[in-house]
Design a protein around this motif. Sequence first.
Motif, PDB file in Angstrom:
ATOM      1  N   THR A  18       4.806  -2.046   0.721  1.00 57.38           N
ATOM      2  CA  THR A  18       5.266  -1.167  -0.363  1.00 57.38           C
ATOM      3  C   THR A  18       4.842   0.279  -0.134  1.00 57.38           C
ATOM      4  OG1 THR A  18       3.272  -1.659  -1.670  1.00 57.38           O
ATOM      5  CG2 THR A  18       5.225  -3.041  -2.043  1.00 57.38           C
ATOM      6  N   GLY A  19       3.965   0.509   0.866  1.00 59.59           N
ATOM      7  CA  GLY A  19       3.511   1.872   1.125  1.00 59.59           C
ATOM      8  C   GLY A  19       2.481   2.372   0.147  1.00 59.59           C
ATOM      9  N   ASP A  20       1.862   1.467  -0.604  1.00 62.70           N
ATOM     10  CA  ASP A  20       0.868   1.855  -1.603  1.00 62.70           C
ATOM     11  C   ASP A  20      -0.516   1.833  -0.965  1.00 62.70           C
ATOM     12  OD1 ASP A  20      -0.674   2.359  -3.782  1.00 62.70           O
ATOM     13  OD2 ASP A  20      -0.286   0.445  -4.796  1.00 62.70           O
ATOM     14  N   ALA A  21      -1.139   3.007  -0.818  1.00 63.25           N
ATOM     15  CA  ALA A  21      -2.487   3.093  -0.238  1.00 63.25           C
ATOM     16  C   ALA A  21      -3.542   3.283  -1.314  1.00 63.25           C
ATOM     17  CB  ALA A  21      -2.562   4.235   0.774  1.00 63.25           C
ATOM     18  N   GLY A  22      -3.335   2.684  -2.443  1.00 62.11           N
ATOM     19  CA  GLY A  22      -4.260   2.860  -3.560  1.00 62.11           C
ATOM     20  C   GLY A  22      -5.334   1.799  -3.558  1.00 62.11           C
ATOM     21  N   LYS A  23      -5.680   1.319  -4.754  1.00 63.63           N
ATOM     22  CA  LYS A  23      -6.781   0.371  -4.895  1.00 63.63           C
ATOM     23  C   LYS A  23      -6.526  -0.925  -4.150  1.00 63.63           C
ATOM     24  CE  LYS A  23      -9.528   2.705  -7.653  1.00 63.63           C
ATOM     25  NZ  LYS A  23     -10.903   3.061  -7.251  1.00 63.63           N
ATOM     26  N   MET A  24      -5.287  -1.392  -4.153  1.00 64.03           N
ATOM     27  CA  MET A  24      -4.999  -2.674  -3.531  1.00 64.03           C
ATOM     28  C   MET A  24      -5.286  -2.648  -2.035  1.00 64.03           C
ATOM     29  SD  MET A  24      -1.425  -4.866  -3.522  1.00 64.03           S
ATOM     30  CE  MET A  24      -1.405  -5.055  -5.296  1.00 64.03           C
ATOM     31  N   LEU A  56      -7.096   2.673   2.324  1.00 62.17           N
ATOM     32  CA  LEU A  56      -6.769   2.913   3.723  1.00 62.17           C
ATOM     33  C   LEU A  56      -5.333   3.399   3.872  1.00 62.17           C
ATOM     34  CD1 LEU A  56      -8.336  -0.257   5.407  1.00 62.17           C
ATOM     35  CD2 LEU A  56      -9.269   2.058   5.384  1.00 62.17           C
ATOM     36  N   PRO A  57      -5.050   4.304   4.811  1.00 58.20           N
ATOM     37  CA  PRO A  57      -3.664   4.692   5.085  1.00 58.20           C
ATOM     38  C   PRO A  57      -2.891   3.520   5.673  1.00 58.20           C
ATOM     39  CG  PRO A  57      -5.155   5.653   6.692  1.00 58.20           C
ATOM     40  CD  PRO A  57      -6.012   5.044   5.626  1.00 58.20           C
ATOM     41  N   ARG A  58      -1.591   3.648   5.710  1.00 53.24           N
ATOM     42  CA  ARG A  58      -0.733   2.528   6.083  1.00 53.24           C
ATOM     43  C   ARG A  58      -1.006   2.023   7.502  1.00 53.24           C
ATOM     44  NH1 ARG A  58       4.909   1.562   7.249  1.00 53.24           N
ATOM     45  NH2 ARG A  58       5.688  -0.153   5.960  1.00 53.24           N
ATOM     46  N   ASP A  59      -1.170   2.915   8.449  1.00 48.68           N
ATOM     47  CA  ASP A  59      -1.424   2.498   9.834  1.00 48.68           C
ATOM     48  C   ASP A  59      -2.761   1.776   9.962  1.00 48.68           C
ATOM     49  OD1 ASP A  59       0.960   3.590  10.591  1.00 48.68           O
ATOM     50  OD2 ASP A  59       0.113   5.483  11.298  1.00 48.68           O
ATOM     51  N   ALA A  60      -3.790   2.314   9.322  1.00 52.06           N
ATOM     52  CA  ALA A  60      -5.108   1.681   9.375  1.00 52.06           C
ATOM     53  C   ALA A  60      -5.086   0.323   8.688  1.00 52.06           C
ATOM     54  CB  ALA A  60      -6.149   2.581   8.731  1.00 52.06           C
ATOM     55  N   LEU A  61      -4.274   0.214   7.645  1.00 59.21           N
ATOM     56  CA  LEU A  61      -4.156  -1.051   6.926  1.00 59.21           C
ATOM     57  C   LEU A  61      -3.563  -2.127   7.823  1.00 59.21           C
ATOM     58  CD1 LEU A  61      -4.718  -2.147   4.088  1.00 59.21           C
ATOM     59  CD2 LEU A  61      -2.364  -1.604   3.501  1.00 59.21           C
ATOM     60  N   LEU A  62      -2.555  -1.765   8.602  1.00 57.45           N
ATOM     61  CA  LEU A  62      -1.949  -2.731   9.523  1.00 57.45           C
ATOM     62  C   LEU A  62      -2.948  -3.153  10.585  1.00 57.45           C
ATOM     63  CD1 LEU A  62       0.444  -4.324  10.589  1.00 57.45           C
ATOM     64  CD2 LEU A  62       1.178  -2.269  11.825  1.00 57.45           C
ATOM     65  N   GLN A  63      -3.714  -2.207  11.102  1.00 54.39           N
ATOM     66  CA  GLN A  63      -4.699  -2.544  12.122  1.00 54.39           C
ATOM     67  C   GLN A  63      -5.730  -3.534  11.610  1.00 54.39           C
ATOM     68  OE1 GLN A  63      -4.536  -1.584  15.369  1.00 54.39           O
ATOM     69  NE2 GLN A  63      -2.572  -0.698  14.743  1.00 54.39           N
ATOM     70  N   GLN A  64      -6.046  -3.464  10.314  1.00 48.57           N
ATOM     71  CA  GLN A  64      -7.014  -4.384   9.728  1.00 48.57           C
ATOM     72  C   GLN A  64      -6.460  -5.789   9.566  1.00 48.57           C
ATOM     73  OE1 GLN A  64      -9.908  -2.778  10.249  1.00 48.57           O
ATOM     74  NE2 GLN A  64     -10.630  -3.531   8.281  1.00 48.57           N
ATOM     75  N   MET A  65      -5.157  -5.948   9.696  1.00 47.51           N
ATOM     76  CA  MET A  65      -4.541  -7.263   9.547  1.00 47.51           C
ATOM     77  C   MET A  65      -4.145  -7.871  10.876  1.00 47.51           C
ATOM     78  SD  MET A  65      -2.177  -6.894   6.112  1.00 47.51           S
ATOM     79  CE  MET A  65      -1.279  -5.435   6.691  1.00 47.51           C
ATOM     80  N   LEU A  66      -4.468  -7.204  11.989  1.00 48.69           N
ATOM     81  CA  LEU A  66      -4.149  -7.732  13.312  1.00 48.69           C
ATOM     82  C   LEU A  66      -5.268  -8.648  13.816  1.00 48.69           C
ATOM     83  CD1 LEU A  66      -2.613  -4.560  14.988  1.00 48.69           C
ATOM     84  CD2 LEU A  66      -1.445  -6.439  13.819  1.00 48.69           C
ATOM     85  N   PRO A  67      -4.959  -9.508  14.788  1.00 51.20           N
ATOM     86  CA  PRO A  67      -5.970 -10.478  15.253  1.00 51.20           C
ATOM     87  C   PRO A  67      -7.268  -9.853  15.736  1.00 51.20           C
ATOM     88  CG  PRO A  67      -3.802 -11.102  16.046  1.00 51.20           C
ATOM     89  CD  PRO A  67      -3.639  -9.763  15.395  1.00 51.20           C
ATOM     90  N   THR A  68      -7.207  -8.677  16.379  1.00 54.66           N
ATOM     91  CA  THR A  68      -8.436  -8.073  16.904  1.00 54.66           C
ATOM     92  C   THR A  68      -9.414  -7.694  15.800  1.00 54.66           C
ATOM     93  OG1 THR A  68      -7.280  -5.938  16.948  1.00 54.66           O
ATOM     94  CG2 THR A  68      -7.374  -7.188  19.009  1.00 54.66           C
TER      95      THR A  68
END
Length: 282
Positions: free
Chosen positions: A46-52, A56-68
Amino acid sequence: MNSLLATTRAEALRLRKWPAFWILLGTWIVLNLTFVYVFNYIAYKTGDAGKMSNGLPRDALLQQMLPTAVPESFTQGMAMFGGALMLILGALAVGSGYGWGTWKTVFTQGPKRTEVVGGTLVALAVTVAALVLAAFVIDVSVASVIALSESQSVDLPSISQSLNGIGSGIMILGMWTLGGVLIGAIARGPALAVGLGLVWVLVVENLLRGVAAILGPLQTVTDYLPGTAAGSLAGAMRTVQGEPVPGVLDILSRSESLVVLGIYLVAFAAGTILLIRRRDLI
């Protein structure tokens, strides 16, 4: 040794046949997936970088959900929420034996008390290790699916990262589990033990750390509380900084956290054995 193995098998069977056991473990797996992936993925799409998304910004959020990122991500909720659930499990495992009267039967007709309690501790230790390993495997699987769906490379965490994450998780959840075991032995009942444990984890330590910010001498004590050590070990796994995760701290270094948690593990186990050996059953 044979008696210890027999009591361990018996305690493992008791736990496996107990609905509360699976409910608590399943609840932690669901909470882990919800807070690490479900909410973050919704925020990412949804592009929401708020409390949920923990700020974290969108790119950093994706990195946190990757296997590494699994070794870092799956330990963040263990310091408080996962620890609280495992404390409940430890408190119920010992406290229910008093509430149901089973300890009285076992201790008067079966093996020595030390062997029975030792079997319970070993069974719980195996449970904690299995839970952390299961959560790690599940998180890597979910993260791999997210990586494929977002056209990212599926790079697994290194062996050293994985061992650090798994070891940290076992130390954190193991400490809280044994803390619950000790409280169950002190209270000699499940309800009071669970209540006292949750108040300590969710309320007392946070209040003490708040007061320590005003009263300097108290900070020396609060820096080495169980929750502080667990939160600091989880915090030492962080590589991406966002808004603070509840229970995750940066007060102690990784090595200090491991030493303090090790001391608590030994103290909680020894205290439980000593109490059950020396006290009357009623």
